[in-house]
Write a protein that holds these residues in place. Structure first.
Motif, PDB file in Angstrom:
ATOM      1  N   ALA A  30       0.833  -1.205   0.000  1.00 52.83           N
ATOM      2  CA  ALA A  30       0.000   0.000   0.000  1.00 52.83           C
ATOM      3  C   ALA A  30       0.871   1.259   0.000  1.00 52.83           C
ATOM      4  O   ALA A  30       0.609   2.208  -0.747  1.00 52.83           O
ATOM      5  N   ASP A  31       1.901   1.267   0.826  1.00 53.63           N
ATOM      6  CA  ASP A  31       2.806   2.425   0.877  1.00 53.63           C
ATOM      7  C   ASP A  31       3.459   2.669  -0.472  1.00 53.63           C
ATOM      8  O   ASP A  31       3.556   3.802  -0.935  1.00 53.63           O
ATOM      9  N   ARG A  32       3.893   1.623  -1.116  1.00 48.91           N
ATOM     10  CA  ARG A  32       4.545   1.759  -2.414  1.00 48.91           C
ATOM     11  C   ARG A  32       3.571   2.294  -3.473  1.00 48.91           C
ATOM     12  O   ARG A  32       3.934   3.143  -4.293  1.00 48.91           O
ATOM     13  N   GLN A  33       2.345   1.803  -3.453  1.00 47.09           N
ATOM     14  CA  GLN A  33       1.356   2.275  -4.418  1.00 47.09           C
ATOM     15  C   GLN A  33       1.039   3.750  -4.192  1.00 47.09           C
ATOM     16  O   GLN A  33       0.907   4.522  -5.145  1.00 47.09           O
ATOM     17  N   LEU A  34       0.926   4.161  -2.943  1.00 42.22           N
ATOM     18  CA  LEU A  34       0.640   5.560  -2.657  1.00 42.22           C
ATOM     19  C   LEU A  34       1.828   6.457  -3.009  1.00 42.22           C
ATOM     20  O   LEU A  34       1.640   7.557  -3.537  1.00 42.22           O
ATOM     21  N   GLN A  35       3.039   5.991  -2.757  1.00 42.48           N
ATOM     22  CA  GLN A  35       4.223   6.770  -3.117  1.00 42.48           C
ATOM     23  C   GLN A  35       4.331   6.942  -4.627  1.00 42.48           C
ATOM     24  O   GLN A  35       4.788   7.979  -5.104  1.00 42.48           O
ATOM     25  N   ALA A  36       3.915   5.950  -5.373  1.00 41.95           N
ATOM     26  CA  ALA A  36       4.005   6.004  -6.831  1.00 41.95           C
ATOM     27  C   ALA A  36       3.082   7.076  -7.419  1.00 41.95           C
ATOM     28  O   ALA A  36       3.306   7.539  -8.537  1.00 41.95           O
ATOM     29  N   TYR A  40       2.350  12.409  -9.875  1.00 40.65           N
ATOM     30  CA  TYR A  40       1.217  12.745 -10.719  1.00 40.65           C
ATOM     31  C   TYR A  40       0.207  13.650 -10.016  1.00 40.65           C
ATOM     32  O   TYR A  40      -0.866  13.919 -10.548  1.00 40.65           O
ATOM     33  N   ALA A  41       0.534  14.118  -8.826  1.00 39.09           N
ATOM     34  CA  ALA A  41      -0.373  14.961  -8.050  1.00 39.09           C
ATOM     35  C   ALA A  41      -0.374  16.389  -8.566  1.00 39.09           C
ATOM     36  O   ALA A  41       0.640  16.904  -9.033  1.00 39.09           O
ATOM     37  N   THR A  42      -1.523  17.021  -8.449  1.00 37.59           N
ATOM     38  CA  THR A  42      -1.598  18.448  -8.726  1.00 37.59           C
ATOM     39  C   THR A  42      -0.953  19.174  -7.539  1.00 37.59           C
ATOM     40  O   THR A  42      -0.713  18.554  -6.496  1.00 37.59           O
ATOM     41  N   PRO A  43      -0.653  20.463  -7.652  1.00 41.14           N
ATOM     42  CA  PRO A  43       0.113  21.156  -6.608  1.00 41.14           C
ATOM     43  C   PRO A  43      -0.389  20.992  -5.174  1.00 41.14           C
ATOM     44  O   PRO A  43       0.402  20.877  -4.260  1.00 41.14           O
ATOM     45  N   LYS A  44      -1.679  20.959  -4.940  1.00 44.74           N
ATOM     46  CA  LYS A  44      -2.186  20.809  -3.572  1.00 44.74           C
ATOM     47  C   LYS A  44      -2.731  19.411  -3.298  1.00 44.74           C
ATOM     48  O   LYS A  44      -3.508  19.210  -2.368  1.00 44.74           O
ATOM     49  N   PHE A  45      -2.350  18.446  -4.099  1.00 44.52           N
ATOM     50  CA  PHE A  45      -2.745  17.042  -3.938  1.00 44.52           C
ATOM     51  C   PHE A  45      -4.256  16.839  -4.008  1.00 44.52           C
ATOM     52  O   PHE A  45      -4.796  15.927  -3.400  1.00 44.52           O
ATOM     53  N   ALA A  46      -4.963  17.693  -4.754  1.00 45.35           N
ATOM     54  CA  ALA A  46      -6.409  17.538  -4.884  1.00 45.35           C
ATOM     55  C   ALA A  46      -6.776  16.552  -5.978  1.00 45.35           C
ATOM     56  O   ALA A  46      -7.883  16.030  -5.996  1.00 45.35           O
ATOM     57  N   GLN A  47      -5.846  16.308  -6.900  1.00 48.91           N
ATOM     58  CA  GLN A  47      -6.096  15.375  -7.991  1.00 48.91           C
ATOM     59  C   GLN A  47      -4.818  14.618  -8.305  1.00 48.91           C
ATOM     60  O   GLN A  47      -3.715  15.082  -8.015  1.00 48.91           O
ATOM     61  N   TYR A  48      -4.995  13.449  -8.896  1.00 44.09           N
ATOM     62  CA  TYR A  48      -3.877  12.683  -9.439  1.00 44.09           C
ATOM     63  C   TYR A  48      -4.157  12.477 -10.912  1.00 44.09           C
ATOM     64  O   TYR A  48      -5.076  11.763 -11.281  1.00 44.09           O
ATOM     65  N   ARG A  49      -3.375  13.124 -11.732  1.00 43.70           N
ATOM     66  CA  ARG A  49      -3.563  13.051 -13.182  1.00 43.70           C
ATOM     67  C   ARG A  49      -2.573  12.053 -13.755  1.00 43.70           C
ATOM     68  O   ARG A  49      -1.430  12.382 -14.062  1.00 43.70           O
ATOM     69  N   LEU A  50      -3.034  10.845 -13.879  1.00 41.67           N
ATOM     70  CA  LEU A  50      -2.192   9.736 -14.316  1.00 41.67           C
ATOM     71  C   LEU A  50      -2.007   9.751 -15.829  1.00 41.67           C
ATOM     72  O   LEU A  50      -2.889  10.207 -16.562  1.00 41.67           O
ATOM     73  N   PRO A  51      -0.879   9.238 -16.304  1.00 45.67           N
ATOM     74  CA  PRO A  51      -0.657   9.194 -17.751  1.00 45.67           C
ATOM     75  C   PRO A  51      -1.577   8.172 -18.413  1.00 45.67           C
ATOM     76  O   PRO A  51      -2.131   7.300 -17.752  1.00 45.67           O
ATOM     77  N   GLY A  52      -1.705   8.307 -19.688  1.00 46.31           N
ATOM     78  CA  GLY A  52      -2.535   7.374 -20.441  1.00 46.31           C
ATOM     79  C   GLY A  52      -3.742   8.075 -21.020  1.00 46.31           C
ATOM     80  O   GLY A  52      -3.970   9.271 -20.818  1.00 46.31           O
ATOM     81  N   ARG A  53      -4.508   7.314 -21.739  1.00 46.87           N
ATOM     82  CA  ARG A  53      -5.692   7.853 -22.392  1.00 46.87           C
ATOM     83  C   ARG A  53      -6.737   8.245 -21.354  1.00 46.87           C
ATOM     84  O   ARG A  53      -7.040   7.480 -20.435  1.00 46.87           O
ATOM     85  N   GLY A  54      -7.271   9.418 -21.486  1.00 44.99           N
ATOM     86  CA  GLY A  54      -8.294   9.887 -20.566  1.00 44.99           C
ATOM     87  C   GLY A  54      -9.661   9.318 -20.911  1.00 44.99           C
ATOM     88  O   GLY A  54      -9.881   8.783 -21.995  1.00 44.99           O
ATOM     89  N   SER A  55     -10.566   9.457 -19.995  1.00 42.79           N
ATOM     90  CA  SER A  55     -11.935   8.995 -20.230  1.00 42.79           C
ATOM     91  C   SER A  55     -12.729  10.071 -20.956  1.00 42.79           C
ATOM     92  O   SER A  55     -12.270  11.205 -21.107  1.00 42.79           O
ATOM     93  N   TRP A  56     -13.936   9.753 -21.327  1.00 44.90           N
ATOM     94  CA  TRP A  56     -14.789  10.724 -21.989  1.00 44.90           C
ATOM     95  C   TRP A  56     -15.232  11.818 -21.025  1.00 44.90           C
ATOM     96  O   TRP A  56     -15.681  12.871 -21.439  1.00 44.90           O
ATOM     97  N   SER A  57     -15.083  11.596 -19.713  1.00 46.28           N
ATOM     98  CA  SER A  57     -15.501  12.573 -18.713  1.00 46.28           C
ATOM     99  C   SER A  57     -14.573  13.781 -18.626  1.00 46.28           C
ATOM    100  O   SER A  57     -14.965  14.823 -18.121  1.00 46.28           O
ATOM    101  N   GLY A  58     -13.329  13.620 -19.054  1.00 50.40           N
ATOM    102  CA  GLY A  58     -12.400  14.738 -19.046  1.00 50.40           C
ATOM    103  C   GLY A  58     -11.310  14.614 -17.992  1.00 50.40           C
ATOM    104  O   GLY A  58     -11.393  13.795 -17.077  1.00 50.40           O
ATOM    105  N   VAL A  59     -10.317  15.461 -18.123  1.00 51.06           N
ATOM    106  CA  VAL A  59      -9.125  15.372 -17.288  1.00 51.06           C
ATOM    107  C   VAL A  59      -9.413  15.706 -15.819  1.00 51.06           C
ATOM    108  O   VAL A  59      -8.835  15.102 -14.924  1.00 51.06           O
ATOM    109  N   VAL A  60     -10.307  16.653 -15.555  1.00 56.96           N
ATOM    110  CA  VAL A  60     -10.623  17.007 -14.171  1.00 56.96           C
ATOM    111  C   VAL A  60     -11.339  15.851 -13.482  1.00 56.96           C
ATOM    112  O   VAL A  60     -11.006  15.478 -12.350  1.00 56.96           O
ATOM    113  N   SER A  61     -12.298  15.267 -14.142  1.00 53.28           N
ATOM    114  CA  SER A  61     -13.008  14.124 -13.578  1.00 53.28           C
ATOM    115  C   SER A  61     -12.057  12.949 -13.342  1.00 53.28           C
ATOM    116  O   SER A  61     -12.123  12.292 -12.300  1.00 53.28           O
ATOM    117  N   ASP A  62     -11.173  12.709 -14.284  1.00 48.80           N
ATOM    118  CA  ASP A  62     -10.196  11.623 -14.130  1.00 48.80           C
ATOM    119  C   ASP A  62      -9.262  11.896 -12.950  1.00 48.80           C
ATOM    120  O   ASP A  62      -8.915  10.987 -12.196  1.00 48.80           O
TER     121      ASP A  62
END
Length: 96
Positions: A30-36, A40-62
């Motif tokens: 679990a620690d390793r997965q969270l560290q990974a 990909y975190a936004t500046p205040k850790f409100a989102q994690y924008r992971l690489p790869g193809r996004g969903s139809w919902s958009g980057v903010v939703s992802d």
């Protein structure tokens, strides 16, 4: 930088005859997965924008989805410590 492999504690075939994995193994995973996620975190850790193809919902939703799913893992990890000190300071720095 952390090596790409995951250092695990020794297997305990007495407590877990089938796999040898104990709570310490699951905590390390679990620690390793969270560290990974941190790169990909936004500046205040409100989102994690992971690489790869996004969903139809958009980057903010992802990004919010990435946060929500990782927050669930972090919540179980912190709560599972049963009041012990948070060894990775997840509750104080990453999730505040």
């Amino acid at each position: 930088m952390t090596p790409p492999h995951l250092a695990l504690p020794p297997a305990d075939r007495v407590r877990s005859p089938l796999t040898g994995w104990t709570r310490a193994h699951w905590e390390a995973l679990a620690d390793r997965q969270l560290q990974a996620l941190v790169p990909y975190a936004t500046p205040k850790f409100a989102q994690y924008r992971l690489p790869g193809r996004g969903s139809w919902s958009g980057v903010v939703s992802d990004g919010l989805e990435g946060f929500a799913r990782s927050f669930l893992l972090a919540a179980f990890r912190i709560a599972g410590a049963a009041g012990d000190a948070d060894p990775r300071s997840w509750s104080a720095t990453r999730w505040a």
